[in-house]
Design a protein around this motif. Structure first.
Motif, PDB file in Angstrom:
ATOM      1  N   VAL A  35      43.402  33.987  40.569  1.00  0.00           N
ATOM      2  CA  VAL A  35      42.068  34.081  41.176  1.00  0.00           C
ATOM      3  C   VAL A  35      41.941  33.068  42.309  1.00  0.00           C
ATOM      4  N   TYR A  36      42.333  31.827  42.051  1.00  0.00           N
ATOM      5  CA  TYR A  36      42.209  30.793  43.078  1.00  0.00           C
ATOM      6  C   TYR A  36      43.032  31.124  44.317  1.00  0.00           C
ATOM      7  N   SER A  37      44.216  31.660  44.118  1.00  0.00           N
ATOM      8  CA  SER A  37      45.051  32.048  45.243  1.00  0.00           C
ATOM      9  C   SER A  37      44.383  33.157  46.049  1.00  0.00           C
ATOM     10  N   TRP A  38      43.825  34.142  45.355  1.00  0.00           N
ATOM     11  CA  TRP A  38      43.152  35.253  46.021  1.00  0.00           C
ATOM     12  C   TRP A  38      41.959  34.728  46.815  1.00  0.00           C
ATOM     13  N   VAL A  39      41.172  33.867  46.200  1.00  0.00           N
ATOM     14  CA  VAL A  39      39.973  33.330  46.850  1.00  0.00           C
ATOM     15  C   VAL A  39      40.356  32.490  48.069  1.00  0.00           C
ATOM     16  N   GLN A  40      41.362  31.653  47.939  1.00  0.00           N
ATOM     17  CA  GLN A  40      41.787  30.830  49.072  1.00  0.00           C
ATOM     18  C   GLN A  40      42.276  31.709  50.223  1.00  0.00           C
ATOM     19  N   LYS A  78      37.555  42.153  40.141  1.00  0.00           N
ATOM     20  CA  LYS A  78      37.096  41.694  38.823  1.00  0.00           C
ATOM     21  C   LYS A  78      35.818  40.886  38.990  1.00  0.00           C
ATOM     22  N   HIS A  79      35.150  40.641  37.863  1.00  0.00           N
ATOM     23  CA  HIS A  79      33.917  39.855  37.880  1.00  0.00           C
ATOM     24  C   HIS A  79      34.192  38.391  37.551  1.00  0.00           C
ATOM     25  N   CYS A  80      33.269  37.545  37.934  1.00  0.00           N
ATOM     26  CA  CYS A  80      33.407  36.112  37.669  1.00  0.00           C
ATOM     27  C   CYS A  80      33.578  35.834  36.179  1.00  0.00           C
ATOM     28  N   LYS A  81      32.947  36.625  35.319  1.00  0.00           N
ATOM     29  CA  LYS A  81      33.097  36.368  33.881  1.00  0.00           C
ATOM     30  C   LYS A  81      34.551  36.525  33.440  1.00  0.00           C
ATOM     31  N   PHE A  82      35.322  37.397  34.103  1.00  0.00           N
ATOM     32  CA  PHE A  82      36.752  37.499  33.841  1.00  0.00           C
ATOM     33  C   PHE A  82      37.417  36.156  34.159  1.00  0.00           C
ATOM     34  N   HIS A  83      37.108  35.616  35.316  1.00  0.00           N
ATOM     35  CA  HIS A  83      37.670  34.333  35.752  1.00  0.00           C
ATOM     36  C   HIS A  83      37.252  33.211  34.797  1.00  0.00           C
ATOM     37  N   LEU A  84      36.007  33.193  34.418  1.00  0.00           N
ATOM     38  CA  LEU A  84      35.491  32.105  33.587  1.00  0.00           C
ATOM     39  C   LEU A  84      35.986  32.168  32.144  1.00  0.00           C
ATOM     40  N   GLU A  98      35.294  38.889  44.740  1.00  0.00           N
ATOM     41  CA  GLU A  98      35.207  39.059  46.195  1.00  0.00           C
ATOM     42  C   GLU A  98      33.845  38.613  46.709  1.00  0.00           C
ATOM     43  N   ALA A  99      32.772  39.026  46.045  1.00  0.00           N
ATOM     44  CA  ALA A  99      31.426  38.624  46.465  1.00  0.00           C
ATOM     45  C   ALA A  99      31.238  37.120  46.309  1.00  0.00           C
ATOM     46  N   ALA A 100      31.790  36.555  45.231  1.00  0.00           N
ATOM     47  CA  ALA A 100      31.698  35.108  45.016  1.00  0.00           C
ATOM     48  C   ALA A 100      32.483  34.355  46.099  1.00  0.00           C
ATOM     49  N   ALA A 101      33.611  34.900  46.529  1.00  0.00           N
ATOM     50  CA  ALA A 101      34.377  34.281  47.617  1.00  0.00           C
ATOM     51  C   ALA A 101      33.566  34.313  48.913  1.00  0.00           C
ATOM     52  N   ASN A 102      32.899  35.423  49.171  1.00  0.00           N
ATOM     53  CA  ASN A 102      32.047  35.520  50.361  1.00  0.00           C
ATOM     54  C   ASN A 102      30.905  34.515  50.302  1.00  0.00           C
ATOM     55  N   GLU A 103      30.276  34.401  49.145  1.00  0.00           N
ATOM     56  CA  GLU A 103      29.186  33.434  48.987  1.00  0.00           C
ATOM     57  C   GLU A 103      29.723  32.008  49.133  1.00  0.00           C
ATOM     58  N   THR A 104      30.916  31.774  48.603  1.00  0.00           N
ATOM     59  CA  THR A 104      31.559  30.466  48.751  1.00  0.00           C
ATOM     60  C   THR A 104      31.738  30.132  50.227  1.00  0.00           C
TER      61      THR A 104
END
Length: 126
Positions: free
Chosen positions: A62-67, A45-51, A113-119
């Motif tokens: 989302v937070y669980s997936w990112v962590q 999904k895209h960040c706009k979905f999360h936001l 996924e890309a935002a997690a990588n950038e994070t």
């Protein structure tokens, strides 16, 4: 050495900042690595979905997936480089969430996924 090259080959597609950091930490020939990798789940999904999601379960998911993604990237990078990378830089999951949310706000069309990588790349620089 073969094992290190295999790890580096598998890690290259995670993200440019991560791959660049791996090259800084240890010189590895990764020119012939594949450029595609598996992404499943909410990371697509895209960040706009999360936001913008009104679903109360969306943010925790989302937070669980990112962590989990950050944990996996860091474990793989530590195995490939033999160095502890985030162990002393991330003192709580709140740090990951704060950086991730900042990345998403700046890039709402980026995939989770890309935002997690950038994070991960931003956390390395702390």
């Amino acid at each position: 050495m073969k094992r290190l090259l295999l790890c580096a080959t598998l890690l290259l597609p995670l993200s440019a900042p991560v791959a660049a950091h791996a090259a800084d930490v240890q010189q590895v020939d990764i020119q012939h690595a594949e450029t595609q990798h598996l992404v499943v789940g909410i990371g697509l999904k895209h960040c706009k979905f999360h936001l913008n999601s009104k679903d109360p379960m969306a943010k925790p998911l989302v937070y669980s997936w990112v962590q989990g993604a950050i944990t996996g990237i860091d474990n793989a990078m530590a195995a490939a480089t033999g160095k502890e990378l985030l162990i002393n830089k991330v003192t709580s999951s709140d740090v990951i969430i704060s950086v991730f949310d900042s990345v998403c706000r700046s890039n709402p069309t980026m995939t989770i996924e890309a935002a997690a990588n950038e994070t991960y790349g931003k956390l390395l620089k702390r």
